[in-house]
Design a protein around this motif. Sequence first.
Motif, PDB file in Angstrom:
ATOM      1  N   GLU A 360      36.766  84.926  49.252  1.00 25.32           N
ATOM      2  CA  GLU A 360      36.704  84.431  47.875  1.00 25.32           C
ATOM      3  C   GLU A 360      35.268  84.315  47.360  1.00 25.32           C
ATOM      4  O   GLU A 360      35.031  84.326  46.138  1.00 25.32           O
ATOM      5  CB  GLU A 360      37.376  83.053  47.766  1.00 25.32           C
ATOM      6  N   TYR A 361      34.315  84.177  48.296  1.00 26.20           N
ATOM      7  CA  TYR A 361      32.922  83.988  47.899  1.00 26.20           C
ATOM      8  C   TYR A 361      32.044  84.944  48.708  1.00 26.20           C
ATOM      9  O   TYR A 361      31.607  84.625  49.804  1.00 26.20           O
ATOM     10  CB  TYR A 361      32.497  82.536  48.126  1.00 26.20           C
ATOM     11  N   ARG A 362      31.815  86.126  48.128  1.00 24.50           N
ATOM     12  CA  ARG A 362      31.007  87.125  48.805  1.00 24.50           C
ATOM     13  C   ARG A 362      29.533  86.818  48.605  1.00 24.50           C
ATOM     14  O   ARG A 362      29.137  86.442  47.505  1.00 24.50           O
ATOM     15  CB  ARG A 362      31.323  88.524  48.262  1.00 24.50           C
ATOM     16  N   PRO A 363      28.663  87.033  49.636  1.00 23.96           N
ATOM     17  CA  PRO A 363      29.047  87.500  50.970  1.00 23.96           C
ATOM     18  C   PRO A 363      29.588  86.389  51.866  1.00 23.96           C
ATOM     19  O   PRO A 363      30.294  86.652  52.817  1.00 23.96           O
ATOM     20  CB  PRO A 363      27.736  88.055  51.523  1.00 23.96           C
ATOM     21  N   PHE A 364      29.285  85.113  51.575  1.00 22.19           N
ATOM     22  CA  PHE A 364      29.790  83.982  52.357  1.00 22.19           C
ATOM     23  C   PHE A 364      29.299  82.700  51.709  1.00 22.19           C
ATOM     24  O   PHE A 364      28.487  82.711  50.776  1.00 22.19           O
ATOM     25  CB  PHE A 364      29.307  84.049  53.823  1.00 22.19           C
ATOM     26  N   VAL A 365      29.816  81.593  52.203  1.00 19.71           N
ATOM     27  CA  VAL A 365      29.313  80.256  51.856  1.00 19.71           C
ATOM     28  C   VAL A 365      28.525  79.756  53.060  1.00 19.71           C
ATOM     29  O   VAL A 365      28.932  79.970  54.202  1.00 19.71           O
ATOM     30  CB  VAL A 365      30.469  79.290  51.524  1.00 19.71           C
ATOM     31  N   GLN A 366      27.406  79.106  52.815  1.00 14.37           N
ATOM     32  CA  GLN A 366      26.591  78.589  53.911  1.00 14.37           C
ATOM     33  C   GLN A 366      26.512  77.068  53.834  1.00 14.37           C
ATOM     34  O   GLN A 366      26.175  76.509  52.792  1.00 14.37           O
ATOM     35  CB  GLN A 366      25.176  79.169  53.865  1.00 14.37           C
ATOM     36  N   GLY A 367      26.825  76.418  54.945  1.00  5.41           N
ATOM     37  CA  GLY A 367      26.663  74.975  55.036  1.00  5.41           C
ATOM     38  C   GLY A 367      25.484  74.655  55.937  1.00  5.41           C
ATOM     39  O   GLY A 367      25.460  75.080  57.095  1.00  5.41           O
ATOM     40  N   LEU A 368      24.493  73.951  55.424  1.00  6.60           N
ATOM     41  CA  LEU A 368      23.354  73.535  56.237  1.00  6.60           C
ATOM     42  C   LEU A 368      23.541  72.088  56.655  1.00  6.60           C
ATOM     43  O   LEU A 368      23.864  71.222  55.829  1.00  6.60           O
ATOM     44  CB  LEU A 368      22.043  73.693  55.466  1.00  6.60           C
ATOM     45  N   VAL A 369      23.338  71.840  57.935  1.00  2.84           N
ATOM     46  CA  VAL A 369      23.496  70.496  58.496  1.00  2.84           C
ATOM     47  C   VAL A 369      22.135  69.807  58.483  1.00  2.84           C
ATOM     48  O   VAL A 369      21.213  70.223  59.192  1.00  2.84           O
ATOM     49  CB  VAL A 369      24.050  70.557  59.930  1.00  2.84           C
ATOM     50  N   PHE A 370      22.007  68.772  57.680  1.00  2.00           N
ATOM     51  CA  PHE A 370      20.757  68.023  57.563  1.00  2.00           C
ATOM     52  C   PHE A 370      20.864  66.719  58.338  1.00  2.00           C
ATOM     53  O   PHE A 370      21.785  65.923  58.126  1.00  2.00           O
ATOM     54  CB  PHE A 370      20.449  67.697  56.100  1.00  2.00           C
ATOM     55  N   GLU A 371      19.927  66.517  59.245  1.00  2.00           N
ATOM     56  CA  GLU A 371      19.798  65.212  59.881  1.00  2.00           C
ATOM     57  C   GLU A 371      19.269  64.213  58.850  1.00  2.00           C
ATOM     58  O   GLU A 371      18.685  64.599  57.832  1.00  2.00           O
ATOM     59  CB  GLU A 371      18.839  65.293  61.071  1.00  2.00           C
ATOM     60  N   THR A 372      19.470  62.930  59.095  1.00  2.00           N
ATOM     61  CA  THR A 372      19.113  61.911  58.106  1.00  2.00           C
ATOM     62  C   THR A 372      17.989  60.999  58.565  1.00  2.00           C
ATOM     63  O   THR A 372      17.675  60.012  57.901  1.00  2.00           O
ATOM     64  CB  THR A 372      20.346  61.046  57.779  1.00  2.00           C
ATOM     65  N   MET A 373      17.350  61.328  59.668  1.00  2.00           N
ATOM     66  CA  MET A 373      16.382  60.404  60.254  1.00  2.00           C
ATOM     67  C   MET A 373      15.127  60.224  59.416  1.00  2.00           C
ATOM     68  O   MET A 373      14.468  59.196  59.509  1.00  2.00           O
ATOM     69  CB  MET A 373      16.022  60.846  61.669  1.00  2.00           C
TER      70      MET A 373
END
Length: 540
Positions: A360-373
């Motif tokens: 549905e979303y070319r080329p992809f969806v990206q999720g970045l994991v952010f630490e909160t420290m």
Amino acid sequence: MSASDLPIKPVIIVGSGPGGVAAALGCARCGVIPTIVDAGITPSWTPPKIDENFYDFAEKHPTFELLIGHDFSGLYNLNPLNPHISFLLTVPKYAFVRARADELIPVDQERISVVRSLAKGGLANAWGAAAYRYTDRDLEGFPIKASDLDPFYDYLTAEIGINGQEDDLTPYYGTTEGLQPAVRLGENSRQILENYRRRKDWFNRRGVFVGRMRSAVLTKELDGRSAYPYTNVEAFAQVTCFYNPAFTLDKLIAQKAVVYQPGNFVWQFRQTDAAVELLCRDINTGELRSFLARHVILAAGAVSSARIVLASFCDFQTVLPLCDNPAVYMPSFLLGRIGKKLDVSGYGFATLAILYDWPEYRPFVQGLVFETMNVPRAEFYRHMPFAAKTALKFTKYVLPGMVVVILYFPSSALPPGSLRLRPDGVLELRGPEKSIPAWVIRRALRINRRLGLYGLSFFAERSVYGGSIHYAGCLPMRKEPRSQYECDPWGRLAGCPRVWVADGAALPSISAKNHTLTIMANAMRVATHVCQTLNEEGST
């Protein structure tokens, strides 16, 4: 002095952000000394050097000036009337990045919040340092291929210092050659990656892949810059491990490979048969100035470059497109880590990437994991559905088990915003009326639970359009330009053959991956072609 009396420079570059500095680098490699004309605002205050973990430092020293500032800028995002911006842009250390932008680049905005910068180094003074190669999938619809950019990616990887490693994301991120070792993970990120590895087949069957993101942060000393110290001071104190285009600019100045002309706000250009005249004014005195060049490379940032072009054509009617990465912020919790001691031993920004390869979303969806420290606690209070006292307790016990997953969508996920210059000099900016649908957020949350990440759609927040600060698409490259506001595949502006575009404005669209490294690689490619054009002109 009249324009006819001015010396004609071979190449003038407008702007000192990622595109401008990379264009200068491209010229220098070709033996051409460019002139950079730039506002070039620099910090008026130098933060301290901190040699210990910021949490230990904060117990022994006052931190009001580092976290809040005398103008209370660190609390900007607490005001619900303010459009949310990256917390880095609210930290006193980075106050200069947005200085005078409202005065010199006034805007009228609806459904959009565009950050502008006149700083030396541009917005990359306060970026998250995500640095990705674009592959052919990312470049779909472009008049160029990844192979056209690869030689410049290779050069920049060595110049900048980018960390990462071979893993399941390599097919999406490209070669690992030349990368520094990846940053050390904190406990939360380690658990997420281990959960992925245990269920890898399940995730991959659903088009989900997890691995180490790539960032322009040193893990080994390079060119006199120190490696990341794992002390959580980078947002508030002096560090050199995060790449800043100003580092390369200063090096080029020292080598006499570039002439730097700060203090100039470029308003418009005029082209003659043999040269381009840049019309500027001194940002301090208001004095009008002109520069002449055989060729001008615009790299003032997508929005500012578009403004310059519209002003140059005295066009107050045309509406240009403006792309950004739609984003969704998803606070997520590792339940077993709640109530534990806050881990401050790892890297404090984005550590992992989750790629959702969904059709549905070319080329992809990206999720970045952010630490909160290393994120100020004020950033979290505005999201809490509790009274202040309860929110403080909640933050204390829950934060050790919390990360923020930011979903970045390709710019094609929503219609583009729009940009128009009014006769009064104000940029009229409008965001799309559509937003990312709720079902996509719920789908990502369900997937992430298998990674041990528990989030609620109630807490998920769609960023205002423009909030990703990934601007592009205003003056796009085309195989065959269709208007004077489009460029050929080399970045040459169709409406003005001696003007070239080398920043995000030239990119027709944006993948879900940060486009800064691609802007730089393309700027080097454009500048190299400009230098070749100069040589051809000189031989005829």
